[in-house]
Design a protein around this motif. Structure first.
Motif, short mmCIF file in Angstrom:
data_model
loop_
_atom_site.label_atom_id
_atom_site.label_comp_id
_atom_site.label_asym_id
_atom_site.label_seq_id
_atom_site.Cartn_x
_atom_site.Cartn_y
_atom_site.Cartn_z
N VAL A 8 17.11 16.24 10.37
CA VAL A 8 17.24 17.71 9.80
C VAL A 8 17.62 18.43 10.79
CG1 VAL A 8 16.48 19.66 8.46
CG2 VAL A 8 15.79 17.14 7.86
N ALA A 9 19.01 18.95 11.12
CA ALA A 9 19.52 19.79 12.12
C ALA A 9 19.67 21.06 11.75
CB ALA A 9 20.66 19.26 12.72
N GLY A 10 19.95 22.01 12.63
CA GLY A 10 20.21 23.55 12.30
C GLY A 10 19.82 24.32 13.30
N LEU A 11 20.76 25.28 13.63
CA LEU A 11 20.46 26.32 14.26
C LEU A 11 19.42 27.60 14.02
CD1 LEU A 11 23.82 26.98 16.40
CD2 LEU A 11 21.53 26.77 17.46
N ALA A 155 28.58 29.02 18.31
CA ALA A 155 29.44 28.75 17.21
C ALA A 155 29.81 27.00 17.45
CB ALA A 155 30.54 29.75 17.28
N GLU A 156 29.97 26.79 18.78
CA GLU A 156 30.50 25.33 19.00
C GLU A 156 29.31 24.46 18.38
OE1 GLU A 156 30.74 22.71 23.15
OE2 GLU A 156 30.47 24.76 23.17
N VAL A 157 28.05 24.88 18.55
CA VAL A 157 27.01 23.85 18.16
C VAL A 157 26.91 23.73 16.70
CG1 VAL A 157 24.38 23.23 18.34
CG2 VAL A 157 25.74 23.84 20.49
N LEU A 158 27.07 25.18 16.24
CA LEU A 158 27.10 24.96 14.83
C LEU A 158 27.96 24.49 14.05
CD1 LEU A 158 25.43 26.38 12.32
CD2 LEU A 158 26.91 28.55 12.59
N ALA A 159 29.12 24.57 14.66
CA ALA A 159 30.20 23.74 13.83
C ALA A 159 30.01 22.11 14.14
CB ALA A 159 31.65 24.21 14.70
#
Length: 383
Positions: A8-11, A155-159
């Motif tokens: 489970v990933a997520g910023l 935003a790079e990591v979120l994408a």
């Protein structure tokens, strides 16, 4: 018998924590493992293990080398294997800025395969924050989500968390937030299911090579032209090579007028190399993704994956082979004609094209410094 594992990933920490808790509640006997990486650069990590009732164990882990890969290899993997026999499901609650691909591939070992099977990569997203965060230009270190020295952009990591996932879970926000986030996700990751509930996490094992091929430049299935309310996807597909100097001068305009752009392209100065385009929130990275298949002897084709051969076959055109310009741009109310006109002006003219590769090789190539390092630096409007 192997124990299913879901990443489970997520910023968006609240969304991720809520998703993990719901998974624990829905699967009696499930256990979640989380590593707090705030001090990972100094070799110190806090590991927390919990089930639906609360924390079962909390421990400080000392690492010889402070990095995410070291944490997975030296502590997460042994911990999952140790707990597998007594758990119905293992939930890996990833630290905010961790990209799930690195963890999924680190778990893909013979030792792990005897006890574990990766069944789902879920990214949890806060419906009210996704449309805002995907356009933020700050680095992780400026937002409190990164560890010391992390130069990646939020935003790079979120994408990357969004596009690599096999399931997307929306949390929080109101109906309008959900509608906008779903519209945005339909462009960013059109083949990935979006759920307000929980994804299936007890099925067969995922193939990490297949997961990688979904996002790698040479094999990614890119979105189609689409307009959905406030969000637009513009596809640019051409066969003529790009002039490196003219493209470099147009980058700022192309990158800053879209929220997300990606794809594969070729430069006249590098006719045998497939180049990857990866831009989000005003920053851009380019990478050398290897040779075009047309540049390889046929005998070497057996050494590449079926997905790579299939992607090349779809793009194959006469003597050019699989060389293609295939870029997609996503953003609010993008002007398709303007994007096309800007890129078309960067192509070689018919006169330049017929001059041939010996003439193209004499062009100045401002992309050279970006493609030579092991890790491509990122460009933005402040380059």
């Amino acid at each position: 018998m192997t124990t299913p594992v879901v990443l489970v990933a997520g910023l968006h920490r609240r969304a991720r924590t809520a998703t993990v808790h719901r998974l624990l509640a829905a699967h009696p006997g499930a256990v979640a493992v989380h590593h707090d990486l705030r001090e990972v650069a100094s070799g110190r990590v806090e590991r927390t293990v919990r089930d639906v009732s609360g924390v079962l164990e909390r421990a400080e882990v000392r690492l010889a080398h402070g990095c995410v890969t070291c944490t997975v290899r030296e502590d997460l993997l042994p911990e999952l294997i140790r707990r597998a026999p007594s758990a119905s499901l293992l939930v890996v609650d990833l630290w905010d800025a961790v990209e799930p691909r690195a963890v999924a591939e680190a778990l893909d070992t013979e030792e792990a395969a005897e006890a574990l099977r990766l069944t789902c990569v879920a990214t949890a997203l806060h419906a009210a924050r996704l449309p805002v965060d995907i356009v933020r230009g700050e680095r992780l270190s400026e937002t409190g989500h990164g560890t010391g020295g992390d130069r990646r952009h939020l935003a790079e990591v979120l994408a990357r968390q969004t596009e690599y996932a096999t399931a997307l879970v929306l949390y929080g926000g109101d109906e309008e937030d959900h509608d906008l986030s779903r519209a945005l996700l339909a462009h960013l990751a059109p083949a990935t299911p979006v759920a307000d509930g929980l994804p299936e996490v007890t099925g067969p094992a995922l193939d990490t090579r297949t997961l990688a091929e979904r996002v790698d430049p040479a094999t990614a299935v890119l979105p189609c032209d689409a307009r959905d309310g406030e969000v637009t996807t513009v596809v640019w597909h051409r066969l003529r090579p790009l002039h490196p100097g003219r493209l470099f001068e147009a980058l700022d305009d192309l990158v800053t007028t879209s929220v997300r752009s990606r794809g594969r392209f070729w430069l006249a100065t590098r006719p045998d190399r497939l180049l990857g385009w990866d831009a989000v929130a005003g920053g851009m990275a380019v990478e050398d993704a290897g040779p075009w298949l047309a540049a390889l002897p046929e005998a070497a084709w057996d050494l590449v994956s079926p997905a790579r051969r299939a992607a090349a076959a779809l793009d194959w055109t006469g003597p050019l082979g699989d060389r293609v310009q295939h870029l997609v741009f996503i953003g609010p109310d993008l002007d398709r004609d303007r994007v096309h006109a800007t890129l078309d002006a960067c192509l070689l003219t018919p006169e330049e094209a017929v001059a041939g590769s010996s003439a193209w090789a004499r062009y100045d190539d401002p992309f050279a410094p970006l493609l030579e390092p092991a890790e491509s630096p990122r460009l933005g409007s402040d380059r």
